[in-house]
Design a protein around this motif. Structure first.
Motif, PDB file in Angstrom:
ATOM      1  N   ASP A 105       0.883  -1.155   0.000  1.00 41.02           N
ATOM      2  CA  ASP A 105       0.000   0.000   0.000  1.00 41.02           C
ATOM      3  C   ASP A 105       0.927   1.212   0.000  1.00 41.02           C
ATOM      4  O   ASP A 105       1.485   1.592   1.034  1.00 41.02           O
ATOM      5  CB  ASP A 105      -0.881  -0.040   1.263  1.00 41.02           C
ATOM      6  CG  ASP A 105      -1.866   1.117   1.317  1.00 41.02           C
ATOM      7  OD1 ASP A 105      -1.636   2.117   0.618  1.00 41.02           O
ATOM      8  OD2 ASP A 105      -2.849   1.012   2.060  1.00 41.02           O
ATOM      9  N   CYS A 106       1.143   1.762  -1.186  1.00 42.07           N
ATOM     10  CA  CYS A 106       2.149   2.822  -1.334  1.00 42.07           C
ATOM     11  C   CYS A 106       1.799   4.047  -0.497  1.00 42.07           C
ATOM     12  O   CYS A 106       2.681   4.688   0.063  1.00 42.07           O
ATOM     13  CB  CYS A 106       2.286   3.226  -2.798  1.00 42.07           C
ATOM     14  SG  CYS A 106       2.733   1.844  -3.849  1.00 42.07           S
ATOM     15  N   GLY A 107       0.505   4.353  -0.395  1.00 38.19           N
ATOM     16  CA  GLY A 107       0.083   5.521   0.368  1.00 38.19           C
ATOM     17  C   GLY A 107       0.513   5.434   1.819  1.00 38.19           C
ATOM     18  O   GLY A 107       0.991   6.388   2.405  1.00 38.19           O
ATOM     19  N   ARG A 108       0.329   4.246   2.399  1.00 34.45           N
ATOM     20  CA  ARG A 108       0.639   4.083   3.828  1.00 34.45           C
ATOM     21  C   ARG A 108       1.984   3.406   4.050  1.00 34.45           C
ATOM     22  O   ARG A 108       2.381   3.136   5.183  1.00 34.45           O
ATOM     23  CB  ARG A 108      -0.449   3.241   4.501  1.00 34.45           C
ATOM     24  CG  ARG A 108      -1.777   3.967   4.577  1.00 34.45           C
ATOM     25  CD  ARG A 108      -2.778   3.177   5.379  1.00 34.45           C
ATOM     26  NE  ARG A 108      -2.977   1.843   4.832  1.00 34.45           N
ATOM     27  CZ  ARG A 108      -3.440   0.798   5.506  1.00 34.45           C
ATOM     28  NH1 ARG A 108      -3.746   0.919   6.768  1.00 34.45           N
ATOM     29  NH2 ARG A 108      -3.608  -0.367   4.928  1.00 34.45           N
ATOM     30  N   GLU A 109       2.644   3.060   2.942  1.00 35.51           N
ATOM     31  CA  GLU A 109       3.927   2.338   2.988  1.00 35.51           C
ATOM     32  C   GLU A 109       3.804   1.100   3.864  1.00 35.51           C
ATOM     33  O   GLU A 109       4.621   0.849   4.748  1.00 35.51           O
ATOM     34  CB  GLU A 109       5.053   3.255   3.476  1.00 35.51           C
ATOM     35  CG  GLU A 109       5.321   4.386   2.507  1.00 35.51           C
ATOM     36  CD  GLU A 109       6.486   5.250   2.928  1.00 35.51           C
ATOM     37  OE1 GLU A 109       7.028   5.014   4.019  1.00 35.51           O
ATOM     38  OE2 GLU A 109       6.847   6.139   2.159  1.00 35.51           O
ATOM     39  N   LYS A 110       2.764   0.352   3.633  1.00 32.84           N
ATOM     40  CA  LYS A 110       2.492  -0.821   4.457  1.00 32.84           C
ATOM     41  C   LYS A 110       2.272  -2.034   3.563  1.00 32.84           C
ATOM     42  O   LYS A 110       1.627  -1.912   2.511  1.00 32.84           O
ATOM     43  CB  LYS A 110       1.236  -0.534   5.276  1.00 32.84           C
ATOM     44  CG  LYS A 110       1.042  -1.483   6.402  1.00 32.84           C
ATOM     45  CD  LYS A 110      -0.133  -1.085   7.274  1.00 32.84           C
ATOM     46  CE  LYS A 110      -0.378  -2.236   8.227  1.00 32.84           C
ATOM     47  NZ  LYS A 110      -1.680  -2.346   8.730  1.00 32.84           N
ATOM     48  N   VAL A 111       2.813  -3.163   3.985  1.00 29.88           N
ATOM     49  CA  VAL A 111       2.587  -4.384   3.211  1.00 29.88           C
ATOM     50  C   VAL A 111       1.297  -5.029   3.688  1.00 29.88           C
ATOM     51  O   VAL A 111       1.086  -5.214   4.889  1.00 29.88           O
ATOM     52  CB  VAL A 111       3.782  -5.354   3.361  1.00 29.88           C
ATOM     53  CG1 VAL A 111       3.513  -6.655   2.610  1.00 29.88           C
ATOM     54  CG2 VAL A 111       5.061  -4.708   2.835  1.00 29.88           C
ATOM     55  N   CYS A 112       0.435  -5.349   2.748  1.00 26.91           N
ATOM     56  CA  CYS A 112      -0.886  -5.909   3.080  1.00 26.91           C
ATOM     57  C   CYS A 112      -1.135  -7.182   2.271  1.00 26.91           C
ATOM     58  O   CYS A 112      -0.394  -7.500   1.341  1.00 26.91           O
ATOM     59  CB  CYS A 112      -1.983  -4.904   2.737  1.00 26.91           C
ATOM     60  SG  CYS A 112      -1.884  -3.415   3.711  1.00 26.91           S
ATOM     61  N   ALA A 113      -2.172  -7.881   2.658  1.00 26.46           N
ATOM     62  CA  ALA A 113      -2.628  -9.033   1.875  1.00 26.46           C
ATOM     63  C   ALA A 113      -3.999  -8.677   1.318  1.00 26.46           C
ATOM     64  O   ALA A 113      -4.816  -8.082   2.014  1.00 26.46           O
ATOM     65  CB  ALA A 113      -2.724 -10.257   2.770  1.00 26.46           C
ATOM     66  N   VAL A 114      -4.216  -9.015   0.062  1.00 28.40           N
ATOM     67  CA  VAL A 114      -5.521  -8.754  -0.549  1.00 28.40           C
ATOM     68  C   VAL A 114      -6.078 -10.068  -1.075  1.00 28.40           C
ATOM     69  O   VAL A 114      -5.407 -10.780  -1.825  1.00 28.40           O
ATOM     70  CB  VAL A 114      -5.415  -7.751  -1.720  1.00 28.40           C
ATOM     71  CG1 VAL A 114      -6.777  -7.571  -2.384  1.00 28.40           C
ATOM     72  CG2 VAL A 114      -4.932  -6.409  -1.236  1.00 28.40           C
ATOM     73  N   LYS A 115      -7.273 -10.388  -0.628  1.00 27.13           N
ATOM     74  CA  LYS A 115      -7.954 -11.569  -1.166  1.00 27.13           C
ATOM     75  C   LYS A 115      -8.783 -11.103  -2.349  1.00 27.13           C
ATOM     76  O   LYS A 115      -9.594 -10.186  -2.212  1.00 27.13           O
ATOM     77  CB  LYS A 115      -8.824 -12.179  -0.073  1.00 27.13           C
ATOM     78  CG  LYS A 115      -9.550 -13.434  -0.487  1.00 27.13           C
ATOM     79  CD  LYS A 115      -9.695 -14.343   0.729  1.00 27.13           C
ATOM     80  CE  LYS A 115     -11.083 -14.801   0.974  1.00 27.13           C
ATOM     81  NZ  LYS A 115     -11.209 -15.603   2.179  1.00 27.13           N
ATOM     82  N   VAL A 116      -8.567 -11.714  -3.494  1.00 29.51           N
ATOM     83  CA  VAL A 116      -9.255 -11.324  -4.720  1.00 29.51           C
ATOM     84  C   VAL A 116     -10.250 -12.429  -5.082  1.00 29.51           C
ATOM     85  O   VAL A 116      -9.861 -13.569  -5.336  1.00 29.51           O
ATOM     86  CB  VAL A 116      -8.243 -11.124  -5.871  1.00 29.51           C
ATOM     87  CG1 VAL A 116      -8.936 -10.570  -7.101  1.00 29.51           C
ATOM     88  CG2 VAL A 116      -7.109 -10.209  -5.441  1.00 29.51           C
ATOM     89  N   VAL A 117     -11.511 -12.084  -5.056  1.00 26.44           N
ATOM     90  CA  VAL A 117     -12.550 -13.099  -5.274  1.00 26.44           C
ATOM     91  C   VAL A 117     -13.347 -12.752  -6.531  1.00 26.44           C
ATOM     92  O   VAL A 117     -13.919 -11.667  -6.611  1.00 26.44           O
ATOM     93  CB  VAL A 117     -13.516 -13.152  -4.063  1.00 26.44           C
ATOM     94  CG1 VAL A 117     -14.558 -14.233  -4.243  1.00 26.44           C
ATOM     95  CG2 VAL A 117     -12.750 -13.346  -2.766  1.00 26.44           C
ATOM     96  N   PRO A 118     -13.364 -13.630  -7.516  1.00 26.31           N
ATOM     97  CA  PRO A 118     -14.158 -13.329  -8.721  1.00 26.31           C
ATOM     98  C   PRO A 118     -15.653 -13.273  -8.389  1.00 26.31           C
ATOM     99  O   PRO A 118     -16.188 -14.198  -7.771  1.00 26.31           O
ATOM    100  CB  PRO A 118     -13.858 -14.509  -9.657  1.00 26.31           C
ATOM    101  CG  PRO A 118     -12.669 -15.205  -9.077  1.00 26.31           C
ATOM    102  CD  PRO A 118     -12.675 -14.918  -7.601  1.00 26.31           C
TER     103      PRO A 118
END
Ligand SMILES: Nc1ncnc2c1ncn2[C@@H]1O[C@H](COP(=O)(O)OP(=O)(O)OP(=O)(O)O)[C@@H](O)[C@H]1O
Length: 390
Positions: A105-118
């Motif tokens: 997350d470039c805005g917050r400079e934080k590494v996140c996990a994103v679950k992508v669900v079709p």
């Protein structure tokens, strides 16, 4: 992998929950491919600088296309400005529902996990209600041992669920690498999970998929329960009947189609603790819930001789076929000999790092799977070093 079924026969992977929308959703689904969607589409390759709210295009006016409005309000159409600045760092896992990506997350400079669900997959499996409930439950719960929700939104074809990235991985990977754990470690993990389950049940929430794969580890090795995809609210005295969960962890009353309630989570905890302490599941997996129920009924759940009498007693009291006699209240655990000297206090439990979890372990690395990226919205097909969405 989680599974649900609402009747006899083999349990399919995570199907029916959102029954109310079934037929018209299917009709909608058949048109989904050609449906126009007035959602702002990010353009790949745009600058990383965050856009201020004033520069954002206006929200699409009512009526929104159904493929969008169906997922509201849990999945807002447009991510906030900071969420537009995500960069894919890698592939984490392919779950039964979606793909988990590691993003910056470039805005917050934080590494996140994103679950992508079709979205199409949610509608095809008739799990709309369940999918929305997952987000609303995860948004409500705030507990030191629960993996909280960061945000959720929708694109044209996918739903996105973002949370903090847990770099230490999940309990299953750690267990596979370690083989089994010393009782002191089992005791600590058990106490953390007892606090979480008591908290959830007090809110009326049944998790229904307590298993090692759904328990992440924070950087100090403490537990974070995640994946509320099968969870549901159950009022005091109300009973559920849907056969769902993960076969090896499912309580007999769940395998037989109910009625069941929150006590089923405590059975799953018993299976999990047995496996953590012995390196083996108490009952071998079966092909479907009917065969699994037979195995569970026939099993005596005897603890290996290496277990202390206190641990053996705890497991016998969790893996108790009659849910009414199963341990399930905080005072049951506070007074239990296995937990002698343990303070059921989240701060105290987290005081020290969990050595076995933070020590370097030879972990199984999931290699990035290019095939999983091909199916995404074009903005997700960006290579890991390019900003996403653009
Ligand atoms: N925030 C996170 N940080 C690091 N790894 C994660 C995170 N969230 C999920 N994972 C990894 O991805 C795996 C699958 O995630 P999750 O269980 O949420 O997906 P799912 O589609 O619901 O899968 P399933 O139904 O198979 O449990 C987890 O077992 C874990 O290893």
């Amino acid at each position: 992998m989680g599974a649900t079924s609402s009747g006899p026969g083999p349990a399919p992977a995570r199907p029916p929950q959102g029954r109310a929308v079934g037929s018209w959703v299917r009709a909608l689904l058949s048109r989904a491919g050609s449906m126009p969607v007035s959602v702002p589409v990010p353009v790949p390759g745009l600058a990383l600088a965050p856009r201020g709210p004033a520069e954002e295009p206006p929200l699409p006016g009512w009526p929104l296309p159904q493929l969008v409005s169906l997922f509201l309000p849990e999945f807002p159409v447009r991510p906030s400005a900071r969420q537009q600045q995500l960069k894919i760092l890698g592939f984490v896992a392919k779950g039964s529902f979606g793909t988990i990506l590691k993003v910056l997350d470039c805005g917050r400079e934080k590494v996140c996990a994103v679950k992508v669900v079709p979205k199409v997959e949610v509608l095809r499996r008739d799990t709309l209600k369940q999918c929305k409930e997952e987000v609303s439950i995860q948004r409500q719960v705030r507990h030191p041992f629960v993996h909280g929700l960061g945000d959720s939104w929708q694109g044209q074809r996918h739903l996105f669920i973002m949370c903090t990235y847990c770099s230490t991985g999940d309990l299953h990977a750690l267990w596979r690498a370690a083989g089994c754990f010393a009782e002191a470690t089992v005791r600590l993990f058990a106490a953390e999970l007892v606090l979480v389950l008591v908290y959830l049940h007090d809110l009326g929430i049944m998790h229904r998929d307590v298993k090692m794969e759904n328990i992440l580890l924070d950087e100090r090795g403490h537990l974070k329960l995640t994946d509320f995809g099968l969870s549901r609210y159950l009022q005091w005295g109300e009973r559920a009947h849907t056969i769902c969960g993960t076969l090896q962890y499912m309580a007999p009353e769940v395998l037989s189609g109910g009625p069941y309630s929150h006590a089923a989570d405590w059975w799953s905890l018993g299976v999990l603790l047995f496996a953590l302490a012995s390196g083996e599941f108490p009952v071998a997996p079966a092909g479907d819930h009917v065969a699994m129920l037979e195995r569970v009924k026939q099993s005596s759940y005897e603890s290996p001789p290496a277990f202390s009498p206190e641990l053996a007693r705890l497991l016998a009291e969790l893996l108790c076929h009659n849910p009414l006699y199963r341990l399930r209240y905080l005072h049951h655990f506070q007074g239990h000999p296995f937990f002698r000297g343990v303070a059921f206090d989240a701060d105290l439990l987290q005081k020290d790092p969990v050595v076995v979890a933070v020590a370097p372990q030879p972990r199984e690395q999931s290699p990035p799977d290019p095939a999983t990226f091909a199916d995404f919205d074009y903005d997700l097909a960006a290579s890991p070093d390019r900003p996403w969405p653009g």
